[in-house]
Design an enzyme around this catalytic site. Structure first.
Site, PDB file in Angstrom:
ATOM      1  N   LYS A 144      54.268  56.168  55.490  1.00  0.00           N
ATOM      2  CA  LYS A 144      53.348  57.442  56.085  1.00  0.00           C
ATOM      3  C   LYS A 144      54.277  58.284  56.927  1.00  0.00           C
ATOM      4  O   LYS A 144      54.445  58.267  58.029  1.00  0.00           O
ATOM      5  CB  LYS A 144      52.376  56.957  57.174  1.00  0.00           C
ATOM      6  CG  LYS A 144      51.226  57.598  57.257  1.00  0.00           C
ATOM      7  CD  LYS A 144      50.210  57.216  58.549  1.00  0.00           C
ATOM      8  CE  LYS A 144      49.342  56.350  57.935  1.00  0.00           C
ATOM      9  NZ  LYS A 144      48.254  56.163  59.013  1.00  0.00           N
ATOM     10  N   ASP A 170      44.995  46.061  58.996  1.00  0.00           N
ATOM     11  CA  ASP A 170      43.800  45.792  59.633  1.00  0.00           C
ATOM     12  C   ASP A 170      43.027  46.888  60.638  1.00  0.00           C
ATOM     13  O   ASP A 170      44.005  47.913  61.063  1.00  0.00           O
ATOM     14  CB  ASP A 170      43.720  44.633  60.544  1.00  0.00           C
ATOM     15  CG  ASP A 170      44.697  44.963  61.916  1.00  0.00           C
ATOM     16  OD1 ASP A 170      45.918  45.642  61.823  1.00  0.00           O
ATOM     17  OD2 ASP A 170      44.194  44.481  63.158  1.00  0.00           O
ATOM     18  N   ASP A 219      55.370  53.592  59.928  1.00  0.00           N
ATOM     19  CA  ASP A 219      54.380  54.437  60.395  1.00  0.00           C
ATOM     20  C   ASP A 219      55.250  55.287  61.507  1.00  0.00           C
ATOM     21  O   ASP A 219      56.080  56.305  60.882  1.00  0.00           O
ATOM     22  CB  ASP A 219      53.401  53.777  61.373  1.00  0.00           C
ATOM     23  CG  ASP A 219      51.998  54.945  61.848  1.00  0.00           C
ATOM     24  OD1 ASP A 219      52.270  55.934  61.601  1.00  0.00           O
ATOM     25  OD2 ASP A 219      50.929  54.281  61.965  1.00  0.00           O
ATOM     26  N   GLU A 229      57.583  44.844  55.092  1.00  0.00           N
ATOM     27  CA  GLU A 229      56.675  45.327  56.191  1.00  0.00           C
ATOM     28  C   GLU A 229      55.573  45.997  55.306  1.00  0.00           C
ATOM     29  O   GLU A 229      55.742  46.478  54.129  1.00  0.00           O
ATOM     30  CB  GLU A 229      56.928  46.485  56.953  1.00  0.00           C
ATOM     31  CG  GLU A 229      57.570  46.036  58.385  1.00  0.00           C
ATOM     32  CD  GLU A 229      56.465  45.665  59.252  1.00  0.00           C
ATOM     33  OE1 GLU A 229      55.451  45.590  58.651  1.00  0.00           O
ATOM     34  OE2 GLU A 229      56.770  45.666  60.448  1.00  0.00           O
ATOM     35  N   ARG A 289      41.667  43.080  56.688  1.00  0.00           N
ATOM     36  CA  ARG A 289      42.914  42.418  55.951  1.00  0.00           C
ATOM     37  C   ARG A 289      42.816  41.878  54.660  1.00  0.00           C
ATOM     38  O   ARG A 289      43.762  41.808  53.733  1.00  0.00           O
ATOM     39  CB  ARG A 289      43.670  41.329  57.106  1.00  0.00           C
ATOM     40  CG  ARG A 289      44.013  42.099  58.267  1.00  0.00           C
ATOM     41  CD  ARG A 289      45.202  40.964  59.196  1.00  0.00           C
ATOM     42  NE  ARG A 289      45.218  41.151  60.297  1.00  0.00           N
ATOM     43  CZ  ARG A 289      46.206  41.814  61.156  1.00  0.00           C
ATOM     44  NH1 ARG A 289      47.013  42.541  60.370  1.00  0.00           N
ATOM     45  NH2 ARG A 289      46.401  42.044  62.376  1.00  0.00           N
ATOM     46  N   PHE A 322      43.704  56.947  58.127  1.00  0.00           N
ATOM     47  CA  PHE A 322      43.585  55.587  58.627  1.00  0.00           C
ATOM     48  C   PHE A 322      43.161  54.420  57.558  1.00  0.00           C
ATOM     49  O   PHE A 322      42.175  54.455  57.173  1.00  0.00           O
ATOM     50  CB  PHE A 322      42.448  55.632  59.739  1.00  0.00           C
ATOM     51  CG  PHE A 322      42.215  54.417  60.460  1.00  0.00           C
ATOM     52  CD1 PHE A 322      42.688  53.246  60.124  1.00  0.00           C
ATOM     53  CD2 PHE A 322      42.442  54.484  61.992  1.00  0.00           C
ATOM     54  CE1 PHE A 322      42.794  52.046  61.110  1.00  0.00           C
ATOM     55  CE2 PHE A 322      42.450  53.358  62.851  1.00  0.00           C
ATOM     56  CZ  PHE A 322      42.962  52.197  62.676  1.00  0.00           C
TER      57      PHE A 322
HETATM   58  C1  PRP Z   1      51.678  47.391  62.127  1.00  0.00           C
HETATM   59  C2  PRP Z   1      52.621  47.399  60.826  1.00  0.00           C
HETATM   60  C3  PRP Z   1      54.225  47.566  61.359  1.00  0.00           C
HETATM   61  C4  PRP Z   1      53.854  48.704  62.370  1.00  0.00           C
HETATM   62  C5  PRP Z   1      54.253  49.741  62.025  1.00  0.00           C
HETATM   63  O1  PRP Z   1      51.897  46.389  62.912  1.00  0.00           O
HETATM   64  O2  PRP Z   1      52.588  46.045  60.552  1.00  0.00           O
HETATM   65  O3  PRP Z   1      54.768  46.427  62.003  1.00  0.00           O
HETATM   66  O4  PRP Z   1      52.497  48.483  63.186  1.00  0.00           O
HETATM   67  O5  PRP Z   1      54.093  50.928  62.970  1.00  0.00           O
HETATM   68  P1  PRP Z   1      55.390  51.800  63.430  1.00  0.00           P
HETATM   69  O6  PRP Z   1      56.265  52.235  62.299  1.00  0.00           O
HETATM   70  O7  PRP Z   1      54.628  52.933  64.160  1.00  0.00           O
HETATM   71  O8  PRP Z   1      56.201  50.917  64.548  1.00  0.00           O
HETATM   72  P2  PRP Z   1      50.913  45.922  64.216  1.00  0.00           P
HETATM   73  O9  PRP Z   1      51.453  46.035  65.364  1.00  0.00           O
HETATM   74  O10 PRP Z   1      49.572  46.550  63.965  1.00  0.00           O
HETATM   75  O11 PRP Z   1      50.542  44.369  63.819  1.00  0.00           O
HETATM   76  P3  PRP Z   1      50.000  43.635  62.542  1.00  0.00           P
HETATM   77  O12 PRP Z   1      51.159  43.586  61.674  1.00  0.00           O
HETATM   78  O13 PRP Z   1      49.777  42.259  63.250  1.00  0.00           O
HETATM   79  O14 PRP Z   1      48.660  44.352  62.168  1.00  0.00           O
END
Ligand code: PRP
Length: 180
Positions: free
Chosen positions: A131, A159, A103, A99, A165, A152
């Site tokens: 984070k 992105d 977050d 990943e 990206r 951020f």
């Molecule tokens: C982002 C990131 C993780 C997730 C983390 O994906 O790639 O998969 O959010 O957040 P969390 O720990 O709060 O669940 P996103 O849904 O933005 O899709 P992307 O990878 O296509 O940008």
């Protein structure tokens, strides 16, 4: 117009990224020697990190891609909707989920649970960024390159509204860009 115009600062530059990824690749090479691991790229955010990580590794790995979205996360009814599933059966396999960022941790904890139901030999979490201040779900990365503050961040796969990206480093977005 340059993407750099929208950044307040560079948080992790190219060299630090490359060193962090190389160190992690070396660690995985040692931990997974003779295990034929299956590295799962969670699209799209982890794409840049993923490619750099697998190409920095020396042991053979299998590459798989998933696309998920989570809803109701953080509740008992939280679920992951799989938009694109793995192409292979992972029963008995050593799986490493790659990943870009942990977050709240909701996506990963749901995805991990779902993968564990398929009876793999192991499932470990490998993340470029952590984070911790934002964590809600009870999940930790098994391998993490960088702990970051609650800013951020964009770039290296991450992105804002599908932009940035392809920035080759991790930057902090100026607040006026996302509060417009
Ligand atoms: C982002 C990131 C993780 C997730 C983390 O994906 O790639 O998969 O959010 O957040 P969390 O720990 O709060 O669940 P996103 O849904 O933005 O899709 P992307 O990878 O296509 O940008």
């Amino acid at each position: 117009m340059s993407m750099y115009d929208d950044l307040a600062q560079i948080l992790i530059d190219k060299q630090s990224l490359s060193e962090g990824v190389a160190k992690l690749a070396h660690q995985l090479d040692g931990d997974y020697a003779d295990k034929n691991p299956l590295l799962v790229c969670v699209l799209k955010g982890s794409s840049v990190f993923y490619v750099n990580l697998v190409t920095a590794m020396q042991i053979p790995v299998e590459m798989e891609f998933v696309s998920v979205s989570s809803y109701g996360a953080g509740t008992t009814s939280g679920q992951v909707k799989i938009k694109k599933d793995l192409d292979v059966d992972i029963a008995g396999r050593h799986v490493i989920v790659v990943e870009d960022i942990i977050d709240t941790g909701n996506t990963l904890s749901l995805l991990k649970k779902l993968l564990e139901e398929r009876n793999p030999a192991s499932v470990k979490i490998c993340a470029l960024l952590d984070k911790k201040a934002r964590r809600v779900a009870d999940i930790e990365g098994d391998y993490v390159c960088f702990d970051i503050p609650d800013e951020f961040v964009v770039g290296y796969g991450l992105d804002y509204a599908e932009k940035y990206r392809n920035l080759p480093e991790i930057g902090v977005l100026k607040s006026e860009v996302y509060s417009k």
